[in-house]
Write a protein that holds these residues in place. Structure first.
Motif, mmCIF file in Angstrom:
data_model
loop_
_atom_site.group_PDB
_atom_site.id
_atom_site.type_symbol
_atom_site.label_atom_id
_atom_site.label_comp_id
_atom_site.label_asym_id
_atom_site.label_seq_id
_atom_site.Cartn_x
_atom_site.Cartn_y
_atom_site.Cartn_z
ATOM 1 N N SER A 104 -22.162 21.734 103.288
ATOM 2 C CA SER A 104 -21.321 22.839 103.770
ATOM 3 C C SER A 104 -22.107 24.132 103.805
ATOM 4 N N VAL A 105 -22.908 24.371 102.750
ATOM 5 C CA VAL A 105 -23.697 25.607 102.698
ATOM 6 C C VAL A 105 -24.665 25.656 103.881
ATOM 7 N N THR A 132 -18.072 23.738 110.443
ATOM 8 C CA THR A 132 -18.356 24.087 109.048
ATOM 9 C C THR A 132 -17.146 23.829 108.165
ATOM 10 N N VAL A 133 -15.945 24.014 108.740
ATOM 11 C CA VAL A 133 -14.734 23.851 107.933
ATOM 12 C C VAL A 133 -14.563 22.395 107.518
ATOM 13 N N THR A 145 -21.641 17.002 100.345
ATOM 14 C CA THR A 145 -20.655 17.899 100.936
ATOM 15 C C THR A 145 -20.926 19.348 100.532
ATOM 16 N N GLY A 146 -21.385 19.566 99.298
ATOM 17 C CA GLY A 146 -21.632 20.935 98.838
ATOM 18 C C GLY A 146 -22.798 21.567 99.557
ATOM 19 N N PHE A 172 -15.685 18.896 100.891
ATOM 20 C CA PHE A 172 -16.229 19.344 99.597
ATOM 21 C C PHE A 172 -15.100 19.736 98.658
ATOM 22 N N LEU A 195 -22.924 26.461 107.026
ATOM 23 C CA LEU A 195 -22.654 27.907 107.084
ATOM 24 C C LEU A 195 -23.893 28.647 107.578
ATOM 25 N N ALA A 201 -16.578 21.437 104.608
ATOM 26 C CA ALA A 201 -16.136 22.271 103.491
ATOM 27 C C ALA A 201 -14.835 21.729 102.910
#
Lengths: 99, 636
Positions: B112-113, B48-49, B108-109, B55, B116, B52
């Motif tokens: 990433s969500v 996840t990192v 990427t936004g 992003f 998560l 992120a």
């Protein structure tokens, strides 16, 4: 003396040898017949050398004798070996390589 | 007309490391996939990192880009020369312009969500390293797709996302249905990819290069026939990737994958790659109106097909998948309208990325609480036990059906308006589609959250953990404000994209406000009908027989049946008859020749008797023949 007689004799000897190879089963007899054919050739060579006054034929005859001697050594060795293992000198028995 | 390639700036300062955007998730994928099972424990956080961080860097780049003038925003980042054959050189490079930037932020936004969210959703799975590795691989490939400055490089990303999609649809490959669905998606995408390769080859023939910088400026001089051909080939590629008619059938089956995958790949990002492709190739479509018309027709057919399929599905994910098809149909329709629609296509793509990811994650949250039950007829009354999921899902619901001021209202309204500007029929189809969208989404909403409990006996629905509800809040919030924000903040998306897509406005016969009122009325009618059927009366737990339309919609409008009848069975007959020809004809001829020679040699073998004396006889005969021949030759 006419060389024709020699050539006829050589032809006869060659024919006798050839028939001997073809009809006799005994390897030794066949071998002797081959020698007979070789010597018939030698006779023809010498005759032609005499006819043409050329020494080449005689030299070839010597070559043939030397080669025949070597061939006899190898051939007799093969025949003796085969006779030892198979108790037979018949050429018709040595047909194991065919399928 | 358009000058998108003329104002590209060399990369400087913060833009010099644009490749980091791709490299970060790629490193994540490499580490997680090569590391194997040992990394399962750290995989969720690590996986996840990486996106992120990507992003975060994308936001920095975006801020830097906003700081520049509108003509100086496009940045080219040459990387290295890939290969050179004769006069043809392919150099790997990235192009970060306003269009790419919008996609990079979305990928990427939202990516990433969703990563998560996956931490919570996949917590029970024992192959997390692989899952997050594949997800990172997808993000990297998708970023390469939208950042490429050459159709050949774009194609690498295009295949990369196809691979990631295949791997993730079939992630639970112990289920036969998942393995089959993955294969189906792959095969359908191959058909589209063939179109892509044909388009790239045609570009090479016509322009001698496949780089954007070489193709687009030269497009004006190419013959229209070639431009239409390239446009149609690109459209075929887009149809495969974006599940558009006639290559739509794989998307519904793709729901076999884990729900975060459906949200990320099969709703928000990958399936919109086709729209990106068409908008990116705007300069070709601008010069080939026939190809554009084809795009519009494909989009219109798909938006109606997807919507109709969505009305009849009882599987919540399949209903949403039908909706995705339909919404991408809207984007294709807009993209086919040319400069009047490109920006709205991207606008709808972005808002759709927010609210559809939101809806899928909400559906995943419901499934998570209901023992992976997907049948909406076994849901009901979940709004009290899953309040967060309900509220965020409702935000996505209001956004997708286009209730003002939620995100989908602005984008869909603009598309319908532009469609009416092009031709009345396009507009009418889009308007009907909006009504059906309102109907099926209200149906999903009512069947899932309202009514009475129809749960299975062992179901104990509960709200999802915070790691899953936080992404829901984020995406739900974007579903609410995303449309307004994108449309009006700092000049808005249309001005932002204008240097890339151009702008054009059709005058409507009626004022835009009146059209908006009509759209809202149609949407309201859709909601009302859905409420009459699914809200006022109880929902049966087994599906009623339904009319022939319902039956057809349940069977995906016979998409699979048509594929089977038109392609699969004839294909099987063809292969079977070819196998027959091969076995009996070709193998027969080859085998017969071999048998003939075999038989002949068996006869010939008899000559080898093994008797020395017969060999001697043949030697003698041969010698005699030679002598006779010599004598004959010597005779005068």
């Amino acid at each position: 003396m006419s060389p024709t007689a020699y050539l006829v004799l050589a032809s006869l000897l060659f024919a006798i040898g050839g028939v001997g190879v073809l009809v006799r089963r005994n390897a030794l007899i066949a071998f002797m017949s081959i020698e007979l054919m070789l010597n018939a050739c030698n006779l023809a060579f010498v005759t032609f050398a005499r006819m043409h006054g050329n020494i080449d034929g005689q030299i070839i005859a010597f070559f043939v004798m030397v080669i025949a001697a070597a061939e006899v050594v190898v051939g007799l060795a093969i025949i003796v070996t085969i006779f030892r293992t198979r108790r037979s000198a018949s050429v018709d028995d040595e047909s194991l390589l065919k399928l | 007309m358009l000058t998108q390639m003329e104002s590209v700036q060399p990369a400087e300062g913060v833009f010099a490391a644009t490749w980091l955007l791709i490299l970060l998730p790629l490193v994540g994928a490499a580490v997680l996939l090569l590391g194997g099972r040992r990394l399962d424990r750290i995989a969720p956080v690590f996986g996840t990192v990486m996106p992120a961080l990507s992003f975060g860097y994308a936001v920095v780049l975006f801020a830097a880009m906003v700081g520049r003038g509108a003509d100086e925003r496009a940045v080219s980042v040459p990387l290295w020369d890939w290969f050179a054959v004769g006069g043809y050189e392919v150099s790997v490079g990235l192009l970060l312009d306003q269009l790419s930037m919008a996609f990079v932020l979305l990928i990427t936004g939202v990516g990433s969500v969703i990563h998560l969210y996956s931490i919570g959703y996949m917590a029970e799975d024992d192959r997390q390293g692989r899952f997050f590795g594949y997800l990172n691989l997808f993000v990297a490939a998708m970023l390469l797709l939208v950042l490429a400055d050459d159709f050949l490089i774009l194609y690498v990303g295009w295949e990369g996302v196809g691979l990631a999609s295949y791997l993730l649809i079939g992630f639970w490959q112990h289920k036969n249905s998942a393995a089959v669905a993955a294969k189906k998606a792959f095969v359908a995408n191959r058909v589209g990819d063939a179109g892509m390769s044909l388009a790239i080859m045609s570009m090479f023939v016509v322009f001698g290069t496949t780089a954007f910088a070489g193709v687009f400026p030269a497009a004006a001089e190419a013959s229209e026939g070639w431009l239409i051909a390239i446009g149609l080939f690109l459209l075929l590629g887009a149809c495969g990737k974006s599940a558009q008619f006639p290559l739509q059938s794989w998307l519904l089956d793709a729901m076999e994958g884990p729900t975060p995958v459906s949200a990320l790949i099969h709703a928000a990002t990958m399936v919109t790659a086709g729209v990106y492709l068409i908008v990116r190739a705007a300069e070709i479509y601008n010069l080939a109106p026939a190809a554009r018309t084809a795009v519009v027709i494909v989009g219109t057919i798909t938006l109606l097909m997807g919507a109709i399929i969505g009305t009849a599905k009882d599987d919540i994910k399949k209903a949403l998948a039908g909706s995705t098809m339909s919404q991408i149909g809207y984007m294709m329709l807009a993209a086919g309208l040319g400069p009047a629609g490109y920006a709205f296509a991207i606008f709808h793509l972005l808002t759709h990325g927010f609210f559809k990811a939101n809806l899928f994650l909400g559906a995943g949250s419901v499934m998570h609480g209901m023992n992976d039950e997907v049948d909406m007829r076994r849901y009901g009354a979940l709004r009290t036990v899953m309040p967060v999921t309900f509220i965020t899902f409702a935000a996505g619901y209001l956004a997708i059906i286009g209730v003002p001021p939620f995100a989908g209202f602005f984008s869909k309204d603009r598309i319908i308006e532009a469609a009416f500007g092009e031709h009345f029929m396009y507009g009418l189809a889009a308007l009907i589609g909006a009504g059906i969208t309102a109907f099926y989404m209200t149906r999903v909403m009512l069947m899932t959250f309202a009514g009475r409990k129809r749960w299975a006996d062992d179901a104990h629905p509960h709200e999802s953990p915070p790691v899953m509800t936080i992404p829901l809040w984020i995406l739900g919030g974007l579903s609410v404000v995303g449309g307004l924000g994108l449309l009006y903040l700092g000049g808005g998306i249309v001005d932002w994209l204008e240097p890339v897509t151009g702008e054009e406005h059709h005058e409507l016969a009626i004022p835009a406000a009146a059209l908006t009122a009509i759209i809202i009325a149609v949407v309201a009618a859709g909601i009302a009908i859905a409420w009459l059927i699914f809200g006022r009366q109880p929902v049966p737990t087994t599906a009623p027989a339904g009319s022939f339309v319902t039956v057809a919609a349940r069977k995906d409008l016979y998409g699979d049946a048509i594929n089977e009848a038109v392609l699969m069975r004839p294909g099987q007959y063809l292969t079977r008859s070819l196998v027959y020809v091969e076995n009996k004809g070709l193998d027969g001829a080859v085998g017969g020749t071999a048998a003939a020679f075999g038989g002949l040699s068996a006869r010939m073998r008899r000559i080898q008797t093994g008797f020395v004396r017969s060999y001697a006889l043949s030697m003698l005969a041969g010698a005699a023949v030679v002598v006779v021949a010599m004598l004959l030759v010597r005779l005068p």
